[in-house]
Design a protein around this motif. Structure first.
Motif, PDB file in Angstrom:
ATOM      1  N   CYS A 151       0.788  10.791 -11.757  1.00 44.36           N
ATOM      2  CA  CYS A 151       0.610  12.484 -11.905  1.00 44.36           C
ATOM      3  C   CYS A 151       1.448  12.814 -13.071  1.00 44.36           C
ATOM      4  O   CYS A 151       0.898  13.778 -13.792  1.00 44.36           O
ATOM      5  CB  CYS A 151       0.818  12.903 -10.536  1.00 44.36           C
ATOM      6  N   ILE A 204       0.785  -0.962   0.024  1.00 41.72           N
ATOM      7  CA  ILE A 204       0.186  -0.036   0.117  1.00 41.72           C
ATOM      8  C   ILE A 204       0.836   1.227   0.060  1.00 41.72           C
ATOM      9  O   ILE A 204       0.540   2.308  -0.639  1.00 41.72           O
ATOM     10  CB  ILE A 204      -1.073   0.102   1.316  1.00 41.72           C
ATOM     11  N   SER A 205       1.659   1.237   0.796  1.00 39.58           N
ATOM     12  CA  SER A 205       2.579   2.600   0.906  1.00 39.58           C
ATOM     13  C   SER A 205       3.604   2.650  -0.637  1.00 39.58           C
ATOM     14  O   SER A 205       3.470   3.824  -0.892  1.00 39.58           O
ATOM     15  CB  SER A 205       3.630   2.580   2.187  1.00 39.58           C
ATOM     16  N   ASN A 206       3.814   1.555  -0.918  1.00 39.76           N
ATOM     17  CA  ASN A 206       4.611   1.613  -2.423  1.00 39.76           C
ATOM     18  C   ASN A 206       3.492   1.945  -3.432  1.00 39.76           C
ATOM     19  O   ASN A 206       4.132   2.685  -4.454  1.00 39.76           O
ATOM     20  CB  ASN A 206       5.159   0.335  -2.553  1.00 39.76           C
ATOM     21  N   LEU A 207       2.505   1.677  -3.365  1.00 44.88           N
ATOM     22  CA  LEU A 207       1.434   1.863  -4.127  1.00 44.88           C
ATOM     23  C   LEU A 207       1.287   3.515  -4.171  1.00 44.88           C
ATOM     24  O   LEU A 207       1.000   4.244  -5.446  1.00 44.88           O
ATOM     25  CB  LEU A 207       0.137   1.228  -4.115  1.00 44.88           C
ATOM     26  N   GLN A 208       1.531   4.276  -3.205  1.00 40.24           N
ATOM     27  CA  GLN A 208       1.230   5.615  -3.147  1.00 40.24           C
ATOM     28  C   GLN A 208       2.415   6.319  -3.918  1.00 40.24           C
ATOM     29  O   GLN A 208       2.183   7.257  -4.597  1.00 40.24           O
ATOM     30  CB  GLN A 208       1.295   6.247  -1.685  1.00 40.24           C
ATOM     31  N   ARG A 209       3.539   5.622  -3.795  1.00 40.50           N
ATOM     32  CA  ARG A 209       4.730   6.364  -4.544  1.00 40.50           C
ATOM     33  C   ARG A 209       4.272   6.262  -6.194  1.00 40.50           C
ATOM     34  O   ARG A 209       4.751   7.266  -6.606  1.00 40.50           O
ATOM     35  CB  ARG A 209       6.010   5.512  -4.379  1.00 40.50           C
ATOM     36  N   THR A 210       3.726   5.169  -6.371  1.00 43.83           N
ATOM     37  CA  THR A 210       3.352   5.075  -7.958  1.00 43.83           C
ATOM     38  C   THR A 210       2.559   6.313  -8.466  1.00 43.83           C
ATOM     39  O   THR A 210       2.416   6.835  -9.723  1.00 43.83           O
ATOM     40  CB  THR A 210       2.721   3.735  -8.355  1.00 43.83           C
ATOM     41  N   GLN A 211       1.783   6.980  -7.473  1.00 43.47           N
ATOM     42  CA  GLN A 211       0.929   7.869  -7.891  1.00 43.47           C
ATOM     43  C   GLN A 211       1.674   9.017  -8.429  1.00 43.47           C
ATOM     44  O   GLN A 211       1.223   9.862  -9.364  1.00 43.47           O
ATOM     45  CB  GLN A 211      -0.034   8.552  -6.772  1.00 43.47           C
ATOM     46  N   TYR A 212       2.771   9.310  -8.034  1.00 43.66           N
ATOM     47  CA  TYR A 212       3.586  10.651  -8.369  1.00 43.66           C
ATOM     48  C   TYR A 212       4.134  10.551  -9.921  1.00 43.66           C
ATOM     49  O   TYR A 212       3.910  11.150 -10.741  1.00 43.66           O
ATOM     50  CB  TYR A 212       5.083  10.732  -7.663  1.00 43.66           C
TER      51      TYR A 212
END
Ligand SMILES: [Zn+2]
Length: 310
Positions: free
Chosen positions: A273, A262-270
Motif C-alpha cells: 500500500c 496467511i496472516s503474514n501475507l496480510q502484513r505485506t499489504q501495508y
C-alpha cells in the motif's frame, strides 16, 4: 572519462580515424550513465585538426571555448523540441564548413521532438552531407520513430554493475556509501555522487532522518518541512525503501510454514500500500498550489507504521 564509457569512446575514435564512422549516431543511454562526457570527447575529436582531441589546435581551443563555428548544439527552452529548431539543423547541415573540417550537430533527448520535428530530422538523416555528423541521444528509444532509429547507428550506453559502480564511487568520495543508496538513484553512480556533493539534498542524511523518525527523535511534520523543497526526490527514495521492505516481507513469508503464511501475507499489504501511495503522492505534488508538506507528512506517517509493524 568514466571507466564504463571508455571502451565505447575508444572504438568510436578508432573508427573515426579509419573514416568508418556513420554520419548519424544515436546514443541510447541508461539514465545517469554520463553520456555528456563521452559525446563531448567524441565531438572534440571530430572537430580536432588531428582527430585526436589534441587540446592544442585551433579547433580544440574553439571547442573548449564553446565557440566552434562548425558545431551546432540544439537546446530547447521548452519541454519539447519543435520543428523550428530542427529546420535550423537542416540549414546548418547544408552550409560549408568554416574551418574546412567536419561539422557536428548534437541533439539531446530526441524523444522530446514533436512529430513535425521528427519528420524534418528524418529528411536530414536521409540526405547525409559530406563530413557532417549528427549525434543524437535518448533515454527512451521506444518513443522514437522507427524510421529515425533505422537511419542511425545505435550505440547503447549501459550503467555498470553494482560492484563496479561501488568501486568507482569509493575512488571518488570519502563519504559513507551503500548499495541501497546507489539503488535509490536507479543504479547511477554519477547521480548518487552528485547528491552527496549537494548540500540541499543528500540521500545519506535523508536515511538518517528516517531512522530518527522511527526512533522518535524527530516527527513527520519536521521531516516534511525540511524536505518539501525537493519533495519529488524524497518521495522517490521513500518509494524505493518501501519496495525493499515489501520484497523483504514477501521473502520472509515464503519461508514460513503454510498455516502461518496467511496472516503474514496480510502484513505485506501495508508495505504494498505504501508503494502505491508514494506513486500517487508523486503525481499529486506535481500539481500547482498543492501542500507538499502535508503530502510528505502523510507518507512519512505511513512509512513509520509499515517499518514498525514487525
Ligand atoms: Zn585538436
Amino acid at each position: 572519462m568514466y571507466p564504463w564509457l571508455a571502451s565505447t569512446l575508444a572504438q568510436l575514435k578508432q573508427r573515426l580515424g579509419q573514416q568508418l564512422l556513420h554520419h548519424g549516431l544515436l546514443f541510447i543511454a541508461d539514465k545517469g550513465v554520463g553520456e555528456h562526457q563521452l559525446i563531448d570527447q567524441l565531438v572534440k575529436s571530430l572537430l580536432c585538426a588531428t582527430k585526436e582531441a589534441c587540446g592544442t589546435c585551433k579547433a580544440c581551443k574553439l571547442f573548449e571555448a564553446k565557440s566552434h563555428p562548425d558545431m551546432h548544439y540544439v537546446v530547447s527552452d521548452k519541454p519539447s523540441i519543435g520543428v523550428d529548431l530542427i529546420r535550423q539543423v537542416s540549414q546548418f547541415v547544408t552550409t560549408t564548413s568554416q574551418m574546412l573540417g567536419n561539422k557536428v550537430v548534437i541533439i539531446e533527448n530526441i524523444d522530446l521532438m514533436t512529430e513535425a520535428a521528427s519528420n524534418s530530422l528524418l529528411k536530414t538523416l536521409e540526405e547525409p552531407s559530406q563530413n557532417t555528423y549528427i549525434l543524437l541521444t535518448t533515454t527512451k528509444p521506444n518513443s522514437l520513430l522507427a524510421t529515425i532509429t533505422s537511419r542511425c547507428e545505435k550505440i547503447r550506453l549501459i550503467l555498470p554493475c553494482t560492484d563496479d559502480s561501488m568501486m568507482w564511487l569509493a575512488s571518488q568520495t570519502e563519504s559513507p556509501l551503500s548499495k541501497e543508496g546507489l539503488l535509490a538513484f536507479s543504479g547511477s553512480a554519477i547521480d548518487y555522487l552528485s547528491s552527496m556533493n549537494n548540500d540541499g539534498v543528500n540521500y545519506g542524511l535523508f536515511c538518517d532522518d528516517l531512522e530518527s523518525l522511527l526512533q522518535g527523535r524527530t516527527n513527520e511534520l519536521l521531516l516534511a518541512e525540511k524536505n518539501k523543497a525537493h519533495a519529488s526526490l524524497v518521495l522517490l527514495w521513500t518509494y524505493q525503501k518501501a519496495v525493499l521492505i515489501y520484497k523483504k516481507q514477501m521473502e520472509d513469508v515464503s519461508k514460513l510454514p503454510a498455516n502461518n503464511a496467511i496472516s503474514n501475507l496480510q502484513r505485506t499489504q501495508y508495505a504494498e500500500c505504501l508503494v502505491f501511495d508514494c506513486q500517487q503522492a508523486n503525481k499529486k505534488i506535481a500539481q500547482a498550489g498543492i501542500n507538499k508538506s502535508l503530502i510528505l507528512q502523510q507518507i512519512f506517517h505511513k512509512f513509520k507504521q509499515v517499518s514498525l509493524i514487525h
